[in-house]
Design an enzyme around this catalytic site. Structure first.
Site, short mmCIF file in Angstrom:
data_model
loop_
_atom_site.label_atom_id
_atom_site.label_comp_id
_atom_site.label_asym_id
_atom_site.label_seq_id
_atom_site.Cartn_x
_atom_site.Cartn_y
_atom_site.Cartn_z
N SER A 42 0.46 -1.35 0.17
CA SER A 42 -0.10 0.22 -0.12
C SER A 42 0.56 1.27 -0.01
O SER A 42 1.71 1.38 0.55
CB SER A 42 -1.17 -0.07 1.32
OG SER A 42 -1.81 -0.87 1.19
N GLU A 196 -4.67 -5.06 14.89
CA GLU A 196 -4.05 -4.99 16.32
C GLU A 196 -4.71 -4.21 17.73
O GLU A 196 -5.13 -3.45 17.24
CB GLU A 196 -2.64 -5.12 16.75
CG GLU A 196 -1.90 -5.94 14.96
CD GLU A 196 -2.10 -4.87 14.00
OE1 GLU A 196 -2.60 -3.54 14.02
OE2 GLU A 196 -1.86 -5.23 13.27
#
Length: 275
Positions: A42, A196
């Site tokens: 990305s 996360e």
């Protein structure tokens, strides 16, 4: 679930499949071999236009073993680019992520294919969360080491390889010749696809991590198994959970990557030009 008809499914030899894929690339691009391979994560996409002259661009799904990207915003092509000094670069915009559930063979197939085309250098890039307070979204950093938190490996059977210096210090030195301000850190690959938790980020920090993401580590291990020299770059697209004051989102990752794309793509192209 894994498609039972996929070429990489057991008992197939994944290295034989990679050789077949490399032959497909040679046939479809007209380029018999490559010197360097780069996987574009990305934010890194525009570098393909800056590395050199595009000789050919093909749909990755036309190559044996490659899968269609599962995430909007991720590419699905393979490009052969010739640098001004005559090196052939295989640009991979067709990453399969571990969280897609296809198994590690398909995650690392692009790397093994790159090695089978002749590439001796593997450049792995990604967009990731940053743990260091001093880092800001849009900042590129070098990967100095990794912690594999997937509980998996691309190595099969009694295959033992040394990964002490997995991320080449020589290549990191070359990168710093291009940009002396580049910081570096340890990349932690989580399984994903959820981001996360703050507690997981604190754990990553406590065990020596600085960057959190969902790719790269398994690919780097496969590259070392194939005898390639590895360079890793992360674009810090966001501060990790518990550090960022706002909730995390995939849209934020894409937006940060787009904002930094021009600058980091030129950096990557300049580094590849010196390898």
């Amino acid at each position: 679930m894994t498609n039972p008809a996929h070429p990489l499914d057991s008992p197939a030899d994944p290295f034989a499949v990679a050789r077949t894929a490399a032959a497909d690339i040679a046939r479809l691009t007209g380029v018999s071999s490559h010197d360097i391979a780069v996987t574009l994560g990305s934010g890194w996409g525009k570098s393909a236009d800056l590395i050199g002259e595009t000789v050919a661009e093909i749909d990755a799904t036309d190559v044996t073993g490659f899968s269609k990207p599962a995430v909007a915003g991720h590419g699905g092509t393979l490009r052969s680019v010739r640098t001004p000094d005559g090196k052939n670069v295989l640009v991979i915009a067709a990453r399969t992520h571990y969280y897609e559930g296809h198994g590690v063979r398909r995650v690392v197939h692009s790397v093994r294919t790159a090695a089978a085309t002749g590439a001796k250098t593997m450049v792995l890039t990604n967009g990731a969360g940053g743990i260091k307070d001093a880092w800001a979204p849009g900042q590129p950093v070098l990967i100095s080491d990794h912690i594999n938190l997937t509980a998996d490996s691309p190595l099969e059977g009694a295959t033992f390889i040394d990964v002490t210096d997995l991320y080449s210090s020589r290549l990191r030195d070359i990168a710093r010749q291009v940009d002396a301000s580049l910081d570096e850190g340890v990349y932690c690959q989580f399984r994903g696809p959820q981001y996360e938790t703050p507690a997981e980020v604190r754990m990553a920090s406590a065990i020596g991590g600085h960057i959190v993401g969902m790719s790269t580590a398994l690919e780097a291990i496969a590259a070392r198994e194939a005898g390639m020299e590895v360079l890793g770059f992360s674009l810090i697209t966001n501060l990790a959970a518990g550090i960022s004051p706002t909730p995390l989102s995939h849209a934020e990752v894409i937006e940060a990557g787009q904002a930094a794309e021009g600058r980091i793509s030129q950096l990557l192209a300049d580094v590849i030009g010196r390898i």
